[in-house]
Write a protein that holds these residues in place. Structure first.
Motif, PDB file in Angstrom:
ATOM      1  N   ALA A 152       0.799  -1.215   0.000  1.00  0.00           N
ATOM      2  CA  ALA A 152       0.000   0.000   0.000  1.00  0.00           C
ATOM      3  C   ALA A 152       0.837   1.273   0.000  1.00  0.00           C
ATOM      4  CB  ALA A 152      -0.936  -0.002   1.211  1.00  0.00           C
ATOM      5  N   TYR A 153       2.064   1.187   0.514  1.00  0.00           N
ATOM      6  CA  TYR A 153       2.899   2.382   0.655  1.00  0.00           C
ATOM      7  C   TYR A 153       4.132   2.376  -0.256  1.00  0.00           C
ATOM      8  CZ  TYR A 153       0.131   2.942   4.915  1.00  0.00           C
ATOM      9  OH  TYR A 153      -0.907   3.080   5.803  1.00  0.00           O
ATOM     10  N   LEU A 154       4.335   1.317  -0.997  1.00  0.00           N
ATOM     11  CA  LEU A 154       5.582   1.151  -1.738  1.00  0.00           C
ATOM     12  C   LEU A 154       5.799   2.261  -2.770  1.00  0.00           C
ATOM     13  CD1 LEU A 154       7.916  -0.881  -1.706  1.00  0.00           C
ATOM     14  CD2 LEU A 154       6.801  -2.070  -3.600  1.00  0.00           C
ATOM     15  N   LYS A 155       4.769   2.594  -3.509  1.00  0.00           N
ATOM     16  CA  LYS A 155       4.898   3.655  -4.517  1.00  0.00           C
ATOM     17  C   LYS A 155       5.274   4.974  -3.868  1.00  0.00           C
ATOM     18  CE  LYS A 155       2.427   5.868  -8.342  1.00  0.00           C
ATOM     19  NZ  LYS A 155       1.140   5.911  -9.123  1.00  0.00           N
ATOM     20  N   ASP A 156       4.639   5.285  -2.741  1.00  0.00           N
ATOM     21  CA  ASP A 156       4.968   6.513  -2.005  1.00  0.00           C
ATOM     22  C   ASP A 156       6.432   6.508  -1.561  1.00  0.00           C
ATOM     23  OD1 ASP A 156       2.401   7.399  -2.289  1.00  0.00           O
ATOM     24  OD2 ASP A 156       1.931   7.431  -0.149  1.00  0.00           O
ATOM     25  N   ILE A 157       6.885   5.359  -1.069  1.00  0.00           N
ATOM     26  CA  ILE A 157       8.262   5.263  -0.584  1.00  0.00           C
ATOM     27  C   ILE A 157       9.249   5.603  -1.698  1.00  0.00           C
ATOM     28  CG2 ILE A 157      10.055   3.618   0.142  1.00  0.00           C
ATOM     29  CD1 ILE A 157       7.943   2.283   1.899  1.00  0.00           C
ATOM     30  N   PHE A 158       9.041   5.048  -2.873  1.00  0.00           N
ATOM     31  CA  PHE A 158       9.950   5.330  -3.983  1.00  0.00           C
ATOM     32  C   PHE A 158       9.883   6.802  -4.388  1.00  0.00           C
ATOM     33  CE2 PHE A 158       9.362   0.634  -5.304  1.00  0.00           C
ATOM     34  CZ  PHE A 158      10.384   0.255  -4.434  1.00  0.00           C
ATOM     35  N   CYS A 159       8.697   7.390  -4.344  1.00  0.00           N
ATOM     36  CA  CYS A 159       8.565   8.821  -4.649  1.00  0.00           C
ATOM     37  C   CYS A 159       9.310   9.671  -3.627  1.00  0.00           C
ATOM     38  CB  CYS A 159       7.089   9.225  -4.686  1.00  0.00           C
ATOM     39  SG  CYS A 159       6.190   8.647  -6.133  1.00  0.00           S
ATOM     40  N   PHE A 160       9.177   9.327  -2.351  1.00  0.00           N
ATOM     41  CA  PHE A 160       9.902  10.057  -1.310  1.00  0.00           C
ATOM     42  C   PHE A 160      11.414   9.974  -1.538  1.00  0.00           C
ATOM     43  CE2 PHE A 160       6.196   9.029   1.743  1.00  0.00           C
ATOM     44  CZ  PHE A 160       5.568  10.221   1.442  1.00  0.00           C
ATOM     45  N   GLN A 201      21.113  10.124   3.619  1.00  0.00           N
ATOM     46  CA  GLN A 201      21.452   9.252   2.490  1.00  0.00           C
ATOM     47  C   GLN A 201      21.530   7.788   2.915  1.00  0.00           C
ATOM     48  OE1 GLN A 201      25.078  11.388   1.453  1.00  0.00           O
ATOM     49  NE2 GLN A 201      24.133  12.103  -0.456  1.00  0.00           N
ATOM     50  N   MET A 202      22.151   7.552   4.060  1.00  0.00           N
ATOM     51  CA  MET A 202      22.285   6.167   4.529  1.00  0.00           C
ATOM     52  C   MET A 202      20.937   5.572   4.930  1.00  0.00           C
ATOM     53  SD  MET A 202      25.353   5.243   4.073  1.00  0.00           S
ATOM     54  CE  MET A 202      25.455   3.736   5.029  1.00  0.00           C
ATOM     55  N   ALA A 203      20.053   6.401   5.479  1.00  0.00           N
ATOM     56  CA  ALA A 203      18.723   5.914   5.846  1.00  0.00           C
ATOM     57  C   ALA A 203      17.933   5.540   4.592  1.00  0.00           C
ATOM     58  CB  ALA A 203      17.974   6.968   6.652  1.00  0.00           C
ATOM     59  N   ILE A 204      18.046   6.349   3.552  1.00  0.00           N
ATOM     60  CA  ILE A 204      17.365   6.038   2.291  1.00  0.00           C
ATOM     61  C   ILE A 204      17.903   4.730   1.718  1.00  0.00           C
ATOM     62  CG2 ILE A 204      17.035   6.761  -0.106  1.00  0.00           C
ATOM     63  CD1 ILE A 204      17.029   9.668   0.922  1.00  0.00           C
ATOM     64  N   ALA A 205      19.224   4.578   1.730  1.00  0.00           N
ATOM     65  CA  ALA A 205      19.839   3.345   1.217  1.00  0.00           C
ATOM     66  C   ALA A 205      19.342   2.124   1.995  1.00  0.00           C
ATOM     67  CB  ALA A 205      21.360   3.454   1.304  1.00  0.00           C
ATOM     68  N   TRP A 206      19.280   2.263   3.277  1.00  0.00           N
ATOM     69  CA  TRP A 206      18.791   1.188   4.156  1.00  0.00           C
ATOM     70  C   TRP A 206      17.332   0.858   3.836  1.00  0.00           C
ATOM     71  CZ3 TRP A 206      18.005   2.243  10.108  1.00  0.00           C
ATOM     72  CH2 TRP A 206      17.704   1.042  10.769  1.00  0.00           C
ATOM     73  N   LEU A 207      16.519   1.899   3.653  1.00  0.00           N
ATOM     74  CA  LEU A 207      15.107   1.722   3.328  1.00  0.00           C
ATOM     75  C   LEU A 207      14.943   0.975   2.004  1.00  0.00           C
ATOM     76  CD1 LEU A 207      12.058   2.307   3.624  1.00  0.00           C
ATOM     77  CD2 LEU A 207      12.501   4.586   2.670  1.00  0.00           C
ATOM     78  N   ILE A 208      15.684   1.392   0.993  1.00  0.00           N
ATOM     79  CA  ILE A 208      15.571   0.748  -0.322  1.00  0.00           C
ATOM     80  C   ILE A 208      16.007  -0.713  -0.251  1.00  0.00           C
ATOM     81  CG2 ILE A 208      16.501   0.743  -2.683  1.00  0.00           C
ATOM     82  CD1 ILE A 208      16.656   3.833  -2.423  1.00  0.00           C
ATOM     83  N   SER A 209      17.055  -0.984   0.510  1.00  0.00           N
ATOM     84  CA  SER A 209      17.527  -2.369   0.611  1.00  0.00           C
ATOM     85  C   SER A 209      16.472  -3.259   1.251  1.00  0.00           C
ATOM     86  CB  SER A 209      18.834  -2.437   1.416  1.00  0.00           C
ATOM     87  OG  SER A 209      18.625  -2.186   2.796  1.00  0.00           O
ATOM     88  N   MET A 210      15.752  -2.731   2.235  1.00  0.00           N
ATOM     89  CA  MET A 210      14.695  -3.515   2.867  1.00  0.00           C
ATOM     90  C   MET A 210      13.496  -3.680   1.939  1.00  0.00           C
ATOM     91  SD  MET A 210      15.956  -4.559   5.602  1.00  0.00           S
ATOM     92  CE  MET A 210      14.455  -5.335   6.204  1.00  0.00           C
ATOM     93  N   CYS A 211      13.236  -2.660   1.114  1.00  0.00           N
ATOM     94  CA  CYS A 211      12.185  -2.799   0.109  1.00  0.00           C
ATOM     95  C   CYS A 211      12.535  -3.918  -0.869  1.00  0.00           C
ATOM     96  CB  CYS A 211      11.995  -1.482  -0.648  1.00  0.00           C
ATOM     97  SG  CYS A 211      11.180  -0.177   0.302  1.00  0.00           S
ATOM     98  N   TYR A 212      13.816  -4.007  -1.239  1.00  0.00           N
ATOM     99  CA  TYR A 212      14.249  -5.050  -2.163  1.00  0.00           C
ATOM    100  C   TYR A 212      14.013  -6.440  -1.563  1.00  0.00           C
ATOM    101  CZ  TYR A 212      17.178  -7.906  -5.190  1.00  0.00           C
ATOM    102  OH  TYR A 212      17.628  -8.885  -6.037  1.00  0.00           O
ATOM    103  N   VAL A 213      14.321  -6.585  -0.290  1.00  0.00           N
ATOM    104  CA  VAL A 213      14.143  -7.876   0.375  1.00  0.00           C
ATOM    105  C   VAL A 213      12.677  -8.308   0.341  1.00  0.00           C
ATOM    106  CG1 VAL A 213      14.231  -9.039   2.617  1.00  0.00           C
ATOM    107  CG2 VAL A 213      16.187  -7.677   1.847  1.00  0.00           C
ATOM    108  N   LYS A 214      11.772  -7.353   0.527  1.00  0.00           N
ATOM    109  CA  LYS A 214      10.352  -7.693   0.614  1.00  0.00           C
ATOM    110  C   LYS A 214       9.623  -7.604  -0.727  1.00  0.00           C
ATOM    111  CE  LYS A 214       9.907  -6.383   5.485  1.00  0.00           C
ATOM    112  NZ  LYS A 214       9.157  -5.583   6.482  1.00  0.00           N
ATOM    113  N   GLY A 266      10.991  -7.445  -7.167  1.00  0.00           N
ATOM    114  CA  GLY A 266      10.721  -7.004  -8.531  1.00  0.00           C
ATOM    115  C   GLY A 266      10.447  -5.520  -8.618  1.00  0.00           C
ATOM    116  N   GLU A 267       9.559  -5.013  -7.766  1.00  0.00           N
ATOM    117  CA  GLU A 267       9.214  -3.588  -7.768  1.00  0.00           C
ATOM    118  C   GLU A 267      10.426  -2.713  -7.468  1.00  0.00           C
ATOM    119  OE1 GLU A 267       7.672  -6.016  -6.262  1.00  0.00           O
ATOM    120  OE2 GLU A 267       5.486  -5.794  -6.295  1.00  0.00           O
ATOM    121  N   THR A 268      11.236  -3.171  -6.504  1.00  0.00           N
ATOM    122  CA  THR A 268      12.414  -2.380  -6.127  1.00  0.00           C
ATOM    123  C   THR A 268      13.471  -2.418  -7.223  1.00  0.00           C
ATOM    124  OG1 THR A 268      11.957  -2.911  -3.806  1.00  0.00           O
ATOM    125  CG2 THR A 268      14.113  -1.965  -4.301  1.00  0.00           C
ATOM    126  N   LEU A 269      13.617  -3.546  -7.876  1.00  0.00           N
ATOM    127  CA  LEU A 269      14.566  -3.641  -8.986  1.00  0.00           C
ATOM    128  C   LEU A 269      14.158  -2.699 -10.113  1.00  0.00           C
ATOM    129  CD1 LEU A 269      17.141  -5.154  -9.761  1.00  0.00           C
ATOM    130  CD2 LEU A 269      15.708  -6.897 -10.840  1.00  0.00           C
TER     131      LEU A 269
END
Length: 241
Positions: free
Chosen positions: A159-167, A179-192, A195-198
C-alpha cells in the motif's frame, strides 16, 4: 532511587540526573563517542539500564516526568525516547509527545531507538503516516531521517511502496545520515518486494552515493542469494555526484 514517583519536579529530576551520572561507564562512553560523531554530551549508560529506568518511571507519573526532564545529555534524550515510545495511552495524547520530541532528535542513535520502539504506529498506521509525511521534507535533516526510519520500520508493504519510492526520489539531501537511511530503506524494500524495487533501481533520481549504498546494503543482506547479489553488483554506478 525511587523512579515510579507520583510527583516530579526540578529537584527530583536533578536528583535523578545525579543518580544517572553515578552509573556512567567511561569505557562505554568513549566507545559511543566513536559511534556517534558530533555528540559530545555522552555519559556512557547502557540501553538495558535506561530501559529498566523508563519502565519504572512509566509505572509512576510519567507525564509529570516528561514535563520537567531536560535535554543536555544523550542519555536524557534516550530515556525520553524510550518512555514516549512505551507509554500506553490514547493515540492523540501519544502523538502530542511524539511531535514535541521529534525536533529534539540530534543523532542517529536517538532517532533509530525512538522509531524502533514506536509500536503505536502499528495500530495507528494512517494517523502516524500523516506525521511521517509532515517530517519527510523537513529542513531539519534529523526529522527527515525520523520519517525515513519510520517508513522502514512500519510501512514497507504494498500500500505504501509507490509513495516510498517517490519520497526517495524527491528527497534531495547531501546529509550522510539521510542518504544512509534512504539506502537502508531501499535495501529492505528489495528484500520484501524484489521485482518492484529492482524496477525502481533501474529508473530513479537518486544521487550516486545513495544509489550505490543501497546496492551495497542489498548485497550485504543474508536474505539475498548469491546470484541476485551478482546482478546487483553489476548495477553499480561508476561515477559520483
Amino acid at each position: 532511587m525511587i523512579l515510579n514517583r507520583a510527583n516530579w519536579n526540578k529537584k527530583s529530576y536533578t536528583d535523578l540526573l545525579s543518580y544517572i551520572e553515578d552509573l556512567q561507564e567511561a569505557e562505554y562512553r568513549d566507545f559511543n563517542k566513536k559511534l556517534i560523531p558530533g555528540e559530545d554530551h555522552i555519559l556512557g549508560i547502557r540501553i538495558p539500564v535506561l530501559r529498566k529506568m523508563s519502565k519504572e518511571i512509566i509505572e509512576g507519573n510519567w507525564r509529570e516526568y516528561l514535563s520537567v526532564c531536560e535535554d543536555t545529555y544523550h542519555e536524557e534524550l534516550l530515556l525520553q525516547a524510550i518512555i514516549i515510545s512505551s507509554i500506553k495511552s490514547e493515540y492523540n495524547e501519544v502523538e502530542k509527545y511524539i511531535v514535541k520530541f521529534v525536533p529534539k532528535i540530534r543523532n542517529w542513535s536517538i532517532c533509530d531507538t525512538f522509531c524502533s520502539g514506536l509500536k503505536v504506529a502499528k495500530l495507528n498506521k494512517e494517523r502516524m503516516y500523516k506525521l511521517v509525511k509532515e517530517n519527510i521534507y523537513s529542513e531539519n535533516f534529523w526529522q527527515v531521517r525520523f520519517a525515513i526510519v519510520m517508513l522502514l520500520e512500519y510501512y514497507i508493504d504494498e500500500a505504501y511502496l509507490k509513495d516510498i519510492f517517490c519520497f526517495c526520489d524527491d528527497i534531495n539531501s547531501e546529509e550522510y545520515y539521510v542518504q544512509m537511511a534512504i539506502a537502508w530503506l531501499i535495501s529492505m524494500c528489495y528484500v520484501k518486494f524484489e521485482g518492484e524495487t529492482l524496477n525502481y533501481l533501474n529508473n530513479n533520481n537518486l544521487d550516486n552515493f545513495t544509489y550505490n549504498k543501497a546496492l551495497q546494503k542489498i548485497v550485504e543482506s543474508y536474505r539475498v542469494d548469491n546470484e541476485k547479489k551478482k546482478i546487483i553488483r553489476s548495477m553499480k554506478r561508476k561515477t559520483r555526484n
